[in-house]
Write a protein that holds these residues in place. Structure first.
Motif, PDB file in Angstrom:
ATOM      1  N   ARG A  98       0.831  -1.206   0.000  1.00  0.00           N
ATOM      2  CA  ARG A  98       0.000   0.000   0.000  1.00  0.00           C
ATOM      3  C   ARG A  98       0.868   1.259   0.000  1.00  0.00           C
ATOM      4  O   ARG A  98       0.598   2.209  -0.724  1.00  0.00           O
ATOM      5  CB  ARG A  98      -0.954   0.009   1.198  1.00  0.00           C
ATOM      6  CG  ARG A  98      -2.115  -0.969   1.061  1.00  0.00           C
ATOM      7  CD  ARG A  98      -3.156  -0.781   2.149  1.00  0.00           C
ATOM      8  NE  ARG A  98      -2.614  -0.929   3.495  1.00  0.00           N
ATOM      9  CZ  ARG A  98      -2.502  -2.079   4.159  1.00  0.00           C
ATOM     10  NH1 ARG A  98      -2.902  -3.200   3.591  1.00  0.00           N
ATOM     11  NH2 ARG A  98      -2.012  -2.109   5.382  1.00  0.00           N
ATOM     12  N   GLN A  99       1.926   1.258   0.813  1.00  0.00           N
ATOM     13  CA  GLN A  99       2.834   2.408   0.855  1.00  0.00           C
ATOM     14  C   GLN A  99       3.549   2.585  -0.482  1.00  0.00           C
ATOM     15  O   GLN A  99       3.743   3.713  -0.944  1.00  0.00           O
ATOM     16  CB  GLN A  99       3.856   2.242   1.975  1.00  0.00           C
ATOM     17  CG  GLN A  99       3.273   2.418   3.352  1.00  0.00           C
ATOM     18  CD  GLN A  99       4.322   2.212   4.438  1.00  0.00           C
ATOM     19  OE1 GLN A  99       5.180   1.340   4.328  1.00  0.00           O
ATOM     20  NE2 GLN A  99       4.227   3.013   5.484  1.00  0.00           N
ATOM     21  N   GLN A 101       2.371   1.720  -3.411  1.00  0.00           N
ATOM     22  CA  GLN A 101       1.381   2.268  -4.346  1.00  0.00           C
ATOM     23  C   GLN A 101       1.265   3.780  -4.180  1.00  0.00           C
ATOM     24  O   GLN A 101       1.218   4.516  -5.169  1.00  0.00           O
ATOM     25  CB  GLN A 101       0.010   1.614  -4.134  1.00  0.00           C
ATOM     26  CG  GLN A 101      -0.055   0.200  -4.636  1.00  0.00           C
ATOM     27  CD  GLN A 101      -1.347  -0.504  -4.269  1.00  0.00           C
ATOM     28  OE1 GLN A 101      -1.914  -0.282  -3.196  1.00  0.00           O
ATOM     29  NE2 GLN A 101      -1.807  -1.370  -5.147  1.00  0.00           N
ATOM     30  N   GLN A 102       1.245   4.250  -2.940  1.00  0.00           N
ATOM     31  CA  GLN A 102       1.170   5.688  -2.689  1.00  0.00           C
ATOM     32  C   GLN A 102       2.421   6.400  -3.195  1.00  0.00           C
ATOM     33  O   GLN A 102       2.347   7.481  -3.776  1.00  0.00           O
ATOM     34  CB  GLN A 102       0.964   5.963  -1.198  1.00  0.00           C
ATOM     35  CG  GLN A 102      -0.406   5.543  -0.707  1.00  0.00           C
ATOM     36  CD  GLN A 102      -0.540   5.645   0.809  1.00  0.00           C
ATOM     37  OE1 GLN A 102       0.447   5.788   1.520  1.00  0.00           O
ATOM     38  NE2 GLN A 102      -1.765   5.563   1.288  1.00  0.00           N
ATOM     39  N   GLU A 105       2.288   6.704  -6.963  1.00  0.00           N
ATOM     40  CA  GLU A 105       1.389   7.794  -7.345  1.00  0.00           C
ATOM     41  C   GLU A 105       2.089   9.143  -7.193  1.00  0.00           C
ATOM     42  O   GLU A 105       1.967  10.016  -8.052  1.00  0.00           O
ATOM     43  CB  GLU A 105       0.107   7.756  -6.500  1.00  0.00           C
ATOM     44  CG  GLU A 105      -0.804   6.612  -6.853  1.00  0.00           C
ATOM     45  CD  GLU A 105      -1.973   6.468  -5.894  1.00  0.00           C
ATOM     46  OE1 GLU A 105      -2.253   7.418  -5.122  1.00  0.00           O
ATOM     47  OE2 GLU A 105      -2.620   5.398  -5.924  1.00  0.00           O
ATOM     48  N   GLU A 106       2.844   9.307  -6.119  1.00  0.00           N
ATOM     49  CA  GLU A 106       3.592  10.537  -5.884  1.00  0.00           C
ATOM     50  C   GLU A 106       4.660  10.739  -6.970  1.00  0.00           C
ATOM     51  O   GLU A 106       4.824  11.838  -7.500  1.00  0.00           O
ATOM     52  CB  GLU A 106       4.247  10.468  -4.511  1.00  0.00           C
ATOM     53  CG  GLU A 106       4.988  11.708  -4.094  1.00  0.00           C
ATOM     54  CD  GLU A 106       5.597  11.541  -2.704  1.00  0.00           C
ATOM     55  OE1 GLU A 106       6.816  11.800  -2.593  1.00  0.00           O
ATOM     56  OE2 GLU A 106       4.869  11.162  -1.775  1.00  0.00           O
TER      57      GLU A 106
END
Length: 109
Positions: A98-99, A101-102, A105-106
């Protein structure tokens, strides 16, 4: 910044980044390689010299990008003539995924 190689057939786009990567391979603990690009499935690294890497070798890695640290089990999928390694992430915790994926995105912005 996304990789721009039009002949690239990766499942996911990779994004330029930088940070340290440490890993275990062949019973050796190697420090301070560099991560060069990243996606959800893998990354390109510039490893420290000193070990003969082979496509198919398994690695246990710890890498850091934008002050986020990740531990992952990986497999070498490509060895370039420059010595850079394309590695596939094969095991990553749900929380780290999850981290990651974030972070992707960044990086894509």
């Amino acid at each position: 910044m996304q990789s721009s190689n039009s002949s690239d057939r990766r499942r996911a786009p990779r994004y330029a980044c930088h940070g340290p990567i440490d890993f275990h391979i062949h019973g050796w603990y190697l420090r301070r390689g560099r991560i060069l690009n990243l996606c959800l499935d893998g990354c390109l690294i510039d490893p420290p010299p000193g070990t003969d890497y082979v496509v198919g070798d398994h690695l246990e890695t710890r890498f850091e990008v934008n002050r986020l640290s990740f531990r992952a089990k990986c497999v070498i999928r490509q060895k370039r003539s420059s010595g850079q390694l394309g590695i596939q992430i094969v095991c990553l915790s749900d929380r780290s995924r999850r981290q990651l994926q974030q972070l992707i995105e960044e990086l894509s912005r």
